[in-house]
Design an enzyme around this catalytic site. Structure first.
Site, PDB file in Angstrom:
ATOM      1  N   ASN A  97       7.361   4.333   0.333  1.00 11.80           N
ATOM      2  CA  ASN A  97       6.140   5.069   0.663  1.00 11.80           C
ATOM      3  C   ASN A  97       5.682   4.541   2.013  1.00 11.80           C
ATOM      4  O   ASN A  97       5.143   3.446   2.100  1.00 11.80           O
ATOM      5  CB  ASN A  97       5.077   4.829  -0.423  1.00 11.80           C
ATOM      6  CG  ASN A  97       3.736   5.441  -0.052  1.00 11.80           C
ATOM      7  OD1 ASN A  97       3.630   6.190   0.918  1.00 11.80           O
ATOM      8  ND2 ASN A  97       2.708   5.112  -0.827  1.00 11.80           N
ATOM      9  N   TRP A  98       5.944   5.345   3.038  1.00 11.35           N
ATOM     10  CA  TRP A  98       5.644   4.873   4.400  1.00 11.35           C
ATOM     11  C   TRP A  98       4.155   4.950   4.746  1.00 11.35           C
ATOM     12  O   TRP A  98       3.747   4.505   5.828  1.00 11.35           O
ATOM     13  CB  TRP A  98       6.448   5.691   5.414  1.00 11.35           C
ATOM     14  CG  TRP A  98       7.900   5.299   5.483  1.00 11.35           C
ATOM     15  CD1 TRP A  98       8.490   4.209   4.891  1.00 11.35           C
ATOM     16  CD2 TRP A  98       8.931   5.993   6.197  1.00 11.35           C
ATOM     17  NE1 TRP A  98       9.833   4.193   5.193  1.00 11.35           N
ATOM     18  CE2 TRP A  98      10.127   5.275   5.996  1.00 11.35           C
ATOM     19  CE3 TRP A  98       8.972   7.152   6.984  1.00 11.35           C
ATOM     20  CZ2 TRP A  98      11.345   5.678   6.559  1.00 11.35           C
ATOM     21  CZ3 TRP A  98      10.175   7.555   7.537  1.00 11.35           C
ATOM     22  CH2 TRP A  98      11.347   6.821   7.325  1.00 11.35           C
ATOM     23  N   LYS A  99       3.372   5.564   3.869  1.00  4.27           N
ATOM     24  CA  LYS A  99       1.926   5.679   4.114  1.00  4.27           C
ATOM     25  C   LYS A  99       1.682   6.237   5.532  1.00  4.27           C
ATOM     26  O   LYS A  99       2.444   7.082   5.979  1.00  4.27           O
ATOM     27  CB  LYS A  99       1.244   4.331   3.870  1.00  4.27           C
ATOM     28  CG  LYS A  99       1.609   3.784   2.469  1.00  4.27           C
ATOM     29  CD  LYS A  99       0.800   2.598   2.026  1.00  4.27           C
ATOM     30  CE  LYS A  99       1.263   2.175   0.628  1.00  4.27           C
ATOM     31  NZ  LYS A  99       0.498   1.053   0.080  1.00  4.27           N
ATOM     32  N   HIS A 106      -1.545   8.609  -5.848  1.00  6.92           N
ATOM     33  CA  HIS A 106      -1.475   7.218  -5.386  1.00  6.92           C
ATOM     34  C   HIS A 106      -2.879   6.611  -5.428  1.00  6.92           C
ATOM     35  O   HIS A 106      -3.871   7.304  -5.163  1.00  6.92           O
ATOM     36  CB  HIS A 106      -0.908   7.152  -3.964  1.00  6.92           C
ATOM     37  CG  HIS A 106      -0.561   5.757  -3.556  1.00  6.92           C
ATOM     38  ND1 HIS A 106      -1.518   4.878  -3.088  1.00  6.92           N
ATOM     39  CD2 HIS A 106       0.600   5.088  -3.583  1.00  6.92           C
ATOM     40  CE1 HIS A 106      -0.933   3.717  -2.830  1.00  6.92           C
ATOM     41  NE2 HIS A 106       0.353   3.814  -3.117  1.00  6.92           N
ATOM     42  N   GLU A 117      -4.430   4.843  -3.418  1.00  3.39           N
ATOM     43  CA  GLU A 117      -5.173   4.986  -2.159  1.00  3.39           C
ATOM     44  C   GLU A 117      -5.821   6.366  -2.066  1.00  3.39           C
ATOM     45  O   GLU A 117      -6.915   6.512  -1.529  1.00  3.39           O
ATOM     46  CB  GLU A 117      -4.243   4.705  -0.971  1.00  3.39           C
ATOM     47  CG  GLU A 117      -3.953   3.210  -0.856  1.00  3.39           C
ATOM     48  CD  GLU A 117      -2.620   2.860  -0.217  1.00  3.39           C
ATOM     49  OE1 GLU A 117      -1.997   3.719   0.421  1.00  3.39           O
ATOM     50  OE2 GLU A 117      -2.201   1.695  -0.376  1.00  3.39           O
ATOM     51  N   GLU A 144       1.612   1.046 -10.500  1.00  2.00           N
ATOM     52  CA  GLU A 144       1.223   0.224  -9.354  1.00  2.00           C
ATOM     53  C   GLU A 144      -0.133  -0.426  -9.621  1.00  2.00           C
ATOM     54  O   GLU A 144      -1.177   0.223  -9.440  1.00  2.00           O
ATOM     55  CB  GLU A 144       1.116   1.088  -8.095  1.00  2.00           C
ATOM     56  CG  GLU A 144       2.416   1.766  -7.700  1.00  2.00           C
ATOM     57  CD  GLU A 144       2.450   2.117  -6.219  1.00  2.00           C
ATOM     58  OE1 GLU A 144       3.436   1.757  -5.576  1.00  2.00           O
ATOM     59  OE2 GLU A 144       1.485   2.722  -5.698  1.00  2.00           O
ATOM     60  N   GLY A 194      -0.031  -4.286  -1.266  1.00  2.00           N
ATOM     61  CA  GLY A 194      -0.282  -4.787   0.083  1.00  2.00           C
ATOM     62  C   GLY A 194      -0.929  -6.161   0.127  1.00  2.00           C
ATOM     63  O   GLY A 194      -1.417  -6.589   1.160  1.00  2.00           O
ATOM     64  N   SER A 246       3.785  -4.870  -3.615  1.00  2.00           N
ATOM     65  CA  SER A 246       4.398  -6.031  -2.959  1.00  2.00           C
ATOM     66  C   SER A 246       5.843  -6.283  -3.379  1.00  2.00           C
ATOM     67  O   SER A 246       6.273  -7.428  -3.491  1.00  2.00           O
ATOM     68  CB  SER A 246       3.542  -7.283  -3.180  1.00  2.00           C
ATOM     69  OG  SER A 246       2.257  -7.106  -2.602  1.00  2.00           O
ATOM     70  N   GLY A 284       5.901  -0.022  -0.357  1.00  2.00           N
ATOM     71  CA  GLY A 284       5.188   0.257   0.885  1.00  2.00           C
ATOM     72  C   GLY A 284       5.774  -0.552   2.030  1.00  2.00           C
ATOM     73  O   GLY A 284       6.809  -0.210   2.602  1.00  2.00           O
ATOM     74  N   GLY A 285       5.115  -1.658   2.364  1.00  2.00           N
ATOM     75  CA  GLY A 285       5.471  -2.474   3.528  1.00  2.00           C
ATOM     76  C   GLY A 285       6.951  -2.762   3.706  1.00  2.00           C
ATOM     77  O   GLY A 285       7.496  -2.595   4.812  1.00  2.00           O
TER      78      GLY A 285
HETATM   79  P1  13P Z   1       3.235  -2.471  -0.851  1.00  3.05           P
HETATM   80  O1  13P Z   1       4.700  -2.481  -1.233  1.00  3.05           O
HETATM   81  O2  13P Z   1       3.010  -2.537   0.623  1.00  3.05           O
HETATM   82  O3  13P Z   1       2.447  -3.473  -1.638  1.00  3.05           O
HETATM   83  O4  13P Z   1       2.668  -1.021  -1.279  1.00  3.05           O
HETATM   84  C1  13P Z   1       2.890  -0.580  -2.564  1.00  3.05           C
HETATM   85  C2  13P Z   1       2.537   0.862  -2.629  1.00  3.05           C
HETATM   86  O5  13P Z   1       1.372   1.212  -2.594  1.00  3.05           O
HETATM   87  C3  13P Z   1       3.622   1.840  -2.711  1.00  3.05           C
HETATM   88  O6  13P Z   1       3.151   3.110  -3.005  1.00  3.05           O
END
Ligand code: 13P
Length: 252
Positions: free
Chosen positions: A9-11, A94, A96, A166, A172, A212, A233-234
């Protein structure tokens, strides 16, 4: 046997040039879809370019969509458009989006129905805050989310969707749920699916862990009984790191 699915998930990261360079770097190195599904979910304006350049073993996903076909909804993206440009997956609900864009379980439920109407594969996210975890209410909280979000969906639809657990406090933050903790909650989520849709569906549905996840901890997470992949994500932003993550999926 459930095939592992690793999704990045590149956000709100990567320009078009950066995204295309990423795909160019990984295309020839990705493992076969016979063993693992590899997906990247990018910002809407570059989805078409990514679809055009996806190799045989990469799938492209959106990060959100509206639940209506069209209308006066400035800034939104429709499912018919995503289908039209060849996008295969879409992240729905998600945390967020729930937190910053006020997405409710009611809207998420409508989005899931809409995604299926257009042949998109949803990755439905659920997960609790630290407050809920500390009050020992996690299982009840995620049960409620799953029940509300899946309302009215058919068995075959539920079998084909991907769930992502999640925990919000692990996103994050560098704090991963321990593999035992993550597996325990994912088992509980599978139990909810079993209550709602029966054993066969519960055994078929793929449930990812997210929060994470890194090349250094993914193996332990995937070694558990119920974790079928990761939503990352990251650590999905760097090509070598993404390859390490999907390769860990092959060995699940
Ligand atoms: P991180 O892997 O950066 O913690 O993000 C997780 C996430 O929200 C994936 O959708």
């Amino acid at each position: 046997m459930r095939k592992p699915i690793i999704a990045g998930n590149w956000k709100m990261f990567k320009t078009r040039d950066e995204a295309l360079q990423f795909v160019y770097n990984i295309n020839m190195k990705l493992p076969s879809t016979e063993f693992v599904d590899s997906v990247v979910c990018a910002q809407s304006p570059i989805l078409r370019d990514l679809v055009k350049r996806q190799g045989d073993n990469l799938r492209i996903g959106a990060q959100n969509m509206h639940y209506l076909d069209s209308g006066a909804y400035t800034g939104e993206v429709s499912a018919p458009l995503l289908e039209n440009i060849g996008v295969e997956y879409v992240i729905i609900g998600h945390s967020e989006r729930r937190a910053y864009f006020n997405e409710t379980d009611g809207a998420i439920n409508k989005k899931l129905h809409q995604a299926f109407r257009y042949g998109l594969k949803p990755i439905l996210c659920v997960g609790e805050s630290l407050e809920v975890r500390e009050a020992n209410d996690t299982n009840e909280f995620v049960r409620n989310q799953v029940e509300l979000d899946l309302k009215g969906l058919g068995t075959e639809q539920v079998k084909s969707l991907v769930l992502a657990y999640e925990p919000i406090w692990a996103i994050g933050t560098g704090k991963t749920a321990t593999s035992e903790m993550a597996n325990e909650t994912i088992k509980a989520i599978r139990g909810v699916v079993k209550d709602l849709y029966g054993k066969e569906t519960a055994e078929a549905i793929r449930i990812q862990y997210g929060g994470s996840v890194k090349p250094g901890n993914i193996k332990e997470l995937l070694a558990t009984s119920d974790i079928d992949g990761a939503l990352v994500g990251g650590a999905s932003l760097d090509p070598e790191s993404f390859l390490a993550l999907v390769n860990a999926g092959v060995k699940k």
